[in-house]
Design an enzyme around this catalytic site. Structure first.
Site, PDB file in Angstrom:
ATOM      1  NE  ARG A 289      -2.913   0.918   3.463  1.00  0.00           N
ATOM      2  CZ  ARG A 289      -3.818   0.566   4.377  1.00  0.00           C
ATOM      3  NH1 ARG A 289      -4.965   0.055   4.008  1.00  0.00           N
ATOM      4  NH2 ARG A 289      -3.559   0.698   5.642  1.00  0.00           N
TER       5      ARG A 289
ATOM      6  CE  LYS B 106      11.012  -0.384  11.708  1.00  0.00           C
ATOM      7  NZ  LYS B 106      10.472  -1.715  12.046  1.00  0.00           N
ATOM      8  N   PRO B 107      10.140  -3.318   7.644  1.00  0.00           N
ATOM      9  CG  PRO B 107      10.516  -5.526   6.961  1.00  0.00           C
ATOM     10  CD  PRO B 107      11.111  -4.138   6.911  1.00  0.00           C
ATOM     11  CB  ALA B 108       6.621  -5.606  12.033  1.00  0.00           C
TER      12      ALA B 108
ATOM     13  CD  GLU C 161      -3.794   2.661   8.839  1.00  0.00           C
ATOM     14  OE1 GLU C 161      -4.389   2.797   9.930  1.00  0.00           O
ATOM     15  OE2 GLU C 161      -3.434   1.580   8.372  1.00  0.00           O
TER      16      GLU C 161
HETATM   17  O1  SSN Z   1      -4.685  -2.773  10.280  1.00  0.00           O
HETATM   18  C1  SSN Z   1      -4.672  -1.892   9.469  1.00  0.00           C
HETATM   19  C2  SSN Z   1      -5.008  -2.003   8.019  1.00  0.00           C
HETATM   20  C3  SSN Z   1      -6.209  -2.803   7.756  1.00  0.00           C
HETATM   21  C4  SSN Z   1      -6.638  -2.756   6.320  1.00  0.00           C
HETATM   22  O2  SSN Z   1      -5.973  -2.212   5.439  1.00  0.00           O
HETATM   23  O3  SSN Z   1      -7.706  -3.265   6.070  1.00  0.00           O
END
Ligand code: SSN
Length: 496
Positions: A178, A193-195, A269
């Site tokens: 995304r 940087k992923p988790a 977000e």
């Molecule tokens: O948890 C966050 C994202 C959830 C989503 O994109 O549906």
């Protein structure tokens, strides 16, 4: 690491990383690196509490090398014709779709989510590439005569520059794509940087991007156990112009403060506390189906998950009974096991939190309709749980449960439902169920949130602007808005 090797890490997966071979490691400038002396971060399977793999623990030096690689690739990627960028993004979609089963298995292994959820995530994640492939060739400028008539206003949209992307563990593929897909469509280069709980999907996808034709350095991926220090170092590099983060509100606040030191554009977000309102006139079947989706997608580990259920008196008992029957019947088990509908939580700490919130609600007078007891044995499981009569002062009314617990509260009037729904610092998503369309739209508009599901338990859609108000964040991802987050408007005043 290459994508062909994915088949060896999907079931039957030989999940040990061999640091000596450098087969899998930091992905910087198109090379796979495990620099000497870097420690290993173990990646665990939450279904079994066994180790899946190790990944390297990047230092500040590694992060700055990744920024350097992104900077070196920036001019070439920016100059790549939009049509060519679009074709590469489309190829990412095609490859993800062709390998969806392997990717879903990997996501399910490292995150624990049920395979059916993981399959849904792969389709969702891939779609960001298809959507942004279509956007890449539609980024246009503006041209206008100034109102006074003396000059023309030309507006160009330019790539912002190097972007630092930080993503959470709950959607290891989709939260990355995304951000990556619109950034690349806009002509930016990125460091992801992923988790550290779920880095394998990000690394495997990096190999896939390379195969799709993404040039070296355009996407860089690194894992670290020192995210604060590493991110601060990257943000301090003046070539970094964008920070896009998905995660908790407290971490978002810290990152905003860090970014403010360097006046870096931020998309945030953050957390949610979604209300789900069921009016007396709702179609019971639609409301229960929607509630199951809004609550149980990803076993409740979603920022959009319905956290507080407000149910009008006339339908309350029938809704509670039907929801309880559905929740109690869900098959709980390892994510990759056929038939599993609710996998484990990500960590033991996550289960501790859910247990604490449920205990608190019960102590304040809530009633237990199903679930509520943590099972013994390996794996971070918590059963699907329904609570009713949850009071407004319960801790779970004020914070994200992030687990499979539905908290029901009865209401009488529309005004009361709206007041209860808005009584939170968060403003990400909300859900409304009613057969009265005028009321549905009226209540949707009164909710202080960025997204509403009206007679629908899912708002997430790559073609729509995803994001929140209040403490749930800044900016939008997805839709035509998503790519704008990575573009800077440049205005040229000219007398032609
Ligand atoms: O948890 C966050 C994202 C959830 C989503 O994109 O549906």
């Amino acid at each position: 690491m290459n994508v062909a090797a994915l088949s060896s890490i999907a079931p039957g997966i030989a999940p040990t990383l061999d640091p000596a071979s450098g087969a899998r490691g930091l992905y910087i400038g198109g090379a796979w690196l495990w620099p000497a002396g870097r420690k290993a971060i173990p990646v665990m399977d939450p279904s079994t509490e066994t180790k899946l793999a190790d990944v390297p623990d990047a230092t500040v030096d590694d992060a700055l090398a990744a920024v350097e690689a992104a900077a070196a690739a920036a001019a070439g990627w920016r100059a790549t014709p939009p049509r060519r960028r679009s074709e590469i993004l489309r190829r990412c979609f095609d490859l993800m779709t062709a390998r969806s089963e392997e990717l879903a298995t990997l996501i399910s292994l490292e995150n624990g989510k049920a395979l059916r959820d993981a399959r849904g995530e792969v389709a969702y994640a891939a779609e960001f590439f298809r959507w942004n492939a279509e956007e890449a060739v539609r980024i246009s400028g503006d041209f206008a005569l100034s109102p006074a008539g003396g000059n023309h206003i030309i507006v160009d949209y330019e790539p912002m520059g190097i972007c630092v992307l930080i993503t959470p563990w709950n959607f290891p593929a989709a939260m990355a794509t995304r951000k990556i897909a619109p950034a690349l469509a806009a002509g930016c280069t990125v460091v992801l940087k992923p988790a550290s709980e779920t880095p394998l999907t990000a690394y495997v996808l990096a190999a896939l991007y390379e195969e799709a034709g993404v040039p070296p350095g355009v996407v860089n991926v690194l894992t670290t156990s020192a995210p604060g220090e590493v991110t601060a170092a990257m943000l301090a590099d003046p070539r970094v112009r964008k920070l896009s983060f998905t995660g908790s509100t407290p971490v978002g606040r810290t990152l905003l403060a860090e970014a403010a030191k360097h006046v870096i554009s931020c998309s945030m977000e953050l957390g949610g506390n979604a209300p789900l309102i069921v009016f007396d006139d709702a179609d019971l079947g639609v409301a229960v189906e929607g509630a199951m989706l809004a609550k149980m997608r990803n076993a409740g580990e979603a920022c959009t998950a319905a956290n507080r259920f407000y149910v009008q008196s006339g339908i309350h008992d029938r809704f509670a009974a039907a929801l309880t029957a559905r929740m109690a019947a869900l098959a709980v088990g390892p994510g990759t096991q056929a038939g599993t509908e609710c996998g484990p939580m990500i960590t033991a700490k996550a289960v501790d939190k859910i247990e604490r919130l449920v205990g608190d609600a019960l102590a304040r007078g809530a009633t237990l309709h199903c679930g509520g007891t943590r099972p013994a044995g390996a794996g971070f499981y918590y059963p699907p749980t329904v609570l009713a009569d949850v009071p407004a002062d319960a801790m779970m009314a004020g914070e994200e449960i992030f687990g499979p617990v539905a908290a029901l509260t009865r209401f009488e009037t529309e005004d009361e439902a709206v007041a209860l729904a808005n009584a939170t610092e968060y403003g990400l998503a909300g859900y409304v169920f009613t057969r009265d369309l005028a009321r549905g739209l009226r209540v949707s508009r009164r909710l202080e949130v960025g997204m509403v599901g009206l007679n629908r338990g899912l708002v997430s859609d790559p073609a729509a602007p995803f994001g929140g108000t209040k403490q749930s964040g800044l900016g939008r991802e997805g839709g035509t808005h998503g790519v704008l987050e990575f573009l800077e408007a440049k205005y040229i005043a000219t007398t032609l």
